[in-house]
Design a protein around this motif. Structure first.
Motif, PDB file in Angstrom:
ATOM      1  N   ALA A 154       0.766  -1.278  -0.003  1.00 39.01           N
ATOM      2  CA  ALA A 154       0.026  -0.038   0.216  1.00 39.01           C
ATOM      3  C   ALA A 154       1.115   1.180   0.149  1.00 39.01           C
ATOM      4  N   ASN A 155       1.836   1.121  -0.755  1.00 40.57           N
ATOM      5  CA  ASN A 155       2.562   2.566  -1.054  1.00 40.57           C
ATOM      6  C   ASN A 155       2.302   3.147  -2.320  1.00 40.57           C
ATOM      7  N   ASN A 156       2.550   4.536  -2.497  1.00 41.61           N
ATOM      8  CA  ASN A 156       2.316   5.378  -3.281  1.00 41.61           C
ATOM      9  C   ASN A 156       3.454   5.610  -4.258  1.00 41.61           C
ATOM     10  N   PHE A 157       3.693   5.037  -5.616  1.00 38.10           N
ATOM     11  CA  PHE A 157       5.024   5.242  -6.238  1.00 38.10           C
ATOM     12  C   PHE A 157       4.634   6.152  -7.445  1.00 38.10           C
ATOM     13  N   GLY A 158       5.813   6.724  -7.827  1.00 36.75           N
ATOM     14  CA  GLY A 158       5.830   7.693  -9.116  1.00 36.75           C
ATOM     15  C   GLY A 158       7.025   8.072  -9.652  1.00 36.75           C
ATOM     16  N   ARG A 159       7.281   7.957 -10.823  1.00 38.46           N
ATOM     17  CA  ARG A 159       8.616   8.475 -11.334  1.00 38.46           C
ATOM     18  C   ARG A 159       9.913   7.853 -10.815  1.00 38.46           C
ATOM     19  N   ASN A 160       9.713   6.554 -10.575  1.00 37.30           N
ATOM     20  CA  ASN A 160      11.039   5.915 -10.213  1.00 37.30           C
ATOM     21  C   ASN A 160      11.344   4.922 -11.328  1.00 37.30           C
ATOM     22  N   ARG A 161      12.628   4.446 -11.287  1.00 35.33           N
ATOM     23  CA  ARG A 161      13.010   3.498 -12.456  1.00 35.33           C
ATOM     24  C   ARG A 161      13.800   2.353 -12.004  1.00 35.33           C
ATOM     25  N   PRO A 162      12.957   1.187 -11.707  1.00 38.34           N
ATOM     26  CA  PRO A 162      11.550   1.165 -11.654  1.00 38.34           C
ATOM     27  C   PRO A 162      10.748   1.511 -10.217  1.00 38.34           C
ATOM     28  N   ASP A 163       9.609   1.274 -10.004  1.00 37.80           N
ATOM     29  CA  ASP A 163       8.951   1.517  -8.940  1.00 37.80           C
ATOM     30  C   ASP A 163       9.304   0.287  -7.974  1.00 37.80           C
ATOM     31  N   ILE A 164       9.378  -0.795  -8.492  1.00 35.46           N
ATOM     32  CA  ILE A 164       9.701  -1.812  -7.520  1.00 35.46           C
ATOM     33  C   ILE A 164      10.821  -2.880  -8.256  1.00 35.46           C
ATOM     34  N   ASN A 197       0.298   1.373  -5.398  1.00 29.00           N
ATOM     35  CA  ASN A 197       0.026   2.050  -6.341  1.00 29.00           C
ATOM     36  C   ASN A 197       1.196   2.615  -7.146  1.00 29.00           C
ATOM     37  N   CYS A 198       1.768   1.577  -8.316  1.00 28.86           N
ATOM     38  CA  CYS A 198       2.624   1.692  -9.078  1.00 28.86           C
ATOM     39  C   CYS A 198       2.642   1.282 -10.122  1.00 28.86           C
ATOM     40  N   ASP A 199       3.569   1.847 -11.192  1.00 30.14           N
ATOM     41  CA  ASP A 199       3.410   1.358 -12.673  1.00 30.14           C
ATOM     42  C   ASP A 199       4.369   0.492 -13.277  1.00 30.14           C
ATOM     43  N   THR A 200       5.661   0.495 -12.737  1.00 26.05           N
ATOM     44  CA  THR A 200       6.582  -0.512 -13.419  1.00 26.05           C
ATOM     45  C   THR A 200       7.155  -1.256 -12.154  1.00 26.05           C
ATOM     46  N   SER A 201       7.510  -2.506 -12.684  1.00 25.63           N
ATOM     47  CA  SER A 201       8.459  -3.185 -11.645  1.00 25.63           C
ATOM     48  C   SER A 201       9.088  -4.349 -12.402  1.00 25.63           C
ATOM     49  N   VAL A 202      10.136  -4.820 -11.899  1.00 24.49           N
ATOM     50  CA  VAL A 202      11.071  -5.991 -12.350  1.00 24.49           C
ATOM     51  C   VAL A 202      10.935  -7.006 -11.002  1.00 24.49           C
ATOM     52  N   PRO A 203      10.270  -8.212 -11.526  1.00 20.94           N
ATOM     53  CA  PRO A 203       9.564  -8.842 -12.523  1.00 20.94           C
ATOM     54  C   PRO A 203       8.165  -7.988 -12.709  1.00 20.94           C
ATOM     55  N   ALA A 204       7.507  -7.962 -13.989  1.00 19.75           N
ATOM     56  CA  ALA A 204       6.673  -7.003 -14.292  1.00 19.75           C
ATOM     57  C   ALA A 204       5.211  -7.178 -13.398  1.00 19.75           C
ATOM     58  N   ARG A 205       5.202  -8.437 -12.853  1.00 25.81           N
ATOM     59  CA  ARG A 205       3.913  -8.678 -11.931  1.00 25.81           C
ATOM     60  C   ARG A 205       3.669  -7.937 -10.892  1.00 25.81           C
ATOM     61  N   LEU A 206       4.652  -7.497 -10.029  1.00 26.93           N
ATOM     62  CA  LEU A 206       4.444  -6.891  -8.842  1.00 26.93           C
ATOM     63  C   LEU A 206       3.558  -5.723  -8.721  1.00 26.93           C
ATOM     64  N   CYS A 207       3.252  -4.984  -9.731  1.00 25.82           N
ATOM     65  CA  CYS A 207       2.313  -4.016  -9.702  1.00 25.82           C
ATOM     66  C   CYS A 207       0.820  -4.268  -9.956  1.00 25.82           C
ATOM     67  N   ARG A 208       0.595  -5.730  -9.914  1.00 22.36           N
ATOM     68  CA  ARG A 208      -0.792  -6.044 -10.237  1.00 22.36           C
ATOM     69  C   ARG A 208      -1.657  -5.595  -8.970  1.00 22.36           C
TER      70      ARG A 208
END
Length: 347
Positions: A311-321, A336-347
């Protein structure tokens, strides 16, 4: 009019004594009021447990406190800066709260207890600004820790340390450090730490809270580092603003290059990262990793385990997680995020 002017110094003194009297009633007896150029150390040497020492003006000295229950309180623009010659057993540090501790093995034979440092500007010391070693329930509150060579606030082999409402900037290592304690029980709250290599650094320490801090414009915002000399974790990291940590810190003999990391769990265990605002953490130079939250193996190979990023708010990170997939029991949910490695973490 002239009569009034003659009375002003008396009025100011009465007000000051009233303020100090209030401090004494709340924190213990007033042992000494130390004015500009007077020795703080002499006042401490003469103090008794429970005394409050009030400091005003500029002082060029290093200070060590070995007595229980001493409160050192700055008023006005109280400043402590380095003397021409180091006199403290803690080395070139500003204020040291020192118990009976063996620095070689970390064994504390006797803690110094309930010491409070507040309202002071401590600047330009080669090592630490304020330093607790072998201390129990030390409190660093509402200080300005500026341009100190290694750390702003530093707690080592200590338990129950409270680091609250300080400003720490311009440290070559970290603005705030807690380490060397399997029972740290530390509280790091409502501080602003910026312009350092690391904003907040937890190493070889277990237990505590990091809440309501503003951690910005460092190379790395909050770092939990495991492996030797011991584990790192069992902290709650809640309600912090971790922003724009994108300075470039080049590699050294002890660490690889880093830039653009908000909160890093390097082999950490049992850390709950919840309800934080984590934004703008992008690298401006070479970095081994980057991202808003980074969970990876420590440099010695210890995998992160049992950590929650919730339940963190992310924005403009590279990546968020960023997670390297190692370890067990790590959760990334409801962020609340858009980008992650691996991709599934922001679902």
């Amino acid at each position: 009019m002239k009569g009034l002017l003659r009375m002003l110094p008396v009025v100011v003194l009465v007000v000051l004594l009233a303020i100090v009297g209030g401090v004494g009633s709340a924190q213990g007896a007033v042992g000494k009021i130390v004015g500009p150029g007077e020795s703080i150390q002499k006042a401490i040497n003469a103090a008794h447990a429970g005394d409050t020492i009030v400091v005003s003006g500029a002082h060029r000295e290093d200070v060590v406190i070995r007595k229980n229950g001493i409160s050192l309180r700055g008023i006005g623009k109280a400043v402590i800066s380095p003397p021409s010659r180091v006199g403290s057993p803690c080395g070139p540090s500003g204020i040291c709260v020192l118990g009976d501790v063996n620095f070689n093995n970390g064994k504390v034979n006797e803690y110094v207890k309930n010491v409070s440092i507040s309202g002071l500007k401590v600047k330009n010391f080669r090592d630490q600004g304020v330093f607790a070693a072998g201390a129990r329930d030390a409190r660093f509150i509402d200080n300005r820790l500026i341009g100190n060579g290694e750390y702003g606030a530093f707690a080592l082999f200590s338990t129950g340390t409270k680091i609250v409402s300080n400003v720490a900037r311009g440290s070559d290592e970290a603005g705030i450090y807690v380490g060397g304690s399997p029972d740290a029980n530390a509280e790091i709250r409502a501080n602003e730490t910026y312009g350092n290599s690391l904003g907040i650094f937890i190493r070889d320490a277990l237990g505590g809270t990091i809440a309501g801090n503003r951690v910005h414009n460092n190379c790395l915002g909050v770092l939990f580092l495991a492996d030797a000399p011991g584990p790192s974790g069992n902290f709650e990291v809640r309600g912090n603003q971790v922003l724009d940590n994108k300075r470039a810190c080049p590699a050294t003999d002890e660490s690889p290059p880093v830039s653009g990391v908000g909160i890093s769990l390097f082999g950490a265990r049992g850390v709950e990262v919840a309800g934080n605002h984590i934004a703008g953490n992008v690298p401006s130079g070479p970095s081994i990793f980057s991202g808003g939250v980074v969970a990876v193996r420590g440099f010695g190979g210890t995998a992160p385990r049992g950590n929650s990023v919730v339940a963190n708010n992310f924005g403009r990170n590279r990546p968020d997680i960023f997670w390297d997939g190692s370890g067990s029991g790590n959760r990334f949910v409801r962020n609340n995020c858009d980008t992650s490695v691996p991709a599934r973490l922001c679902r």
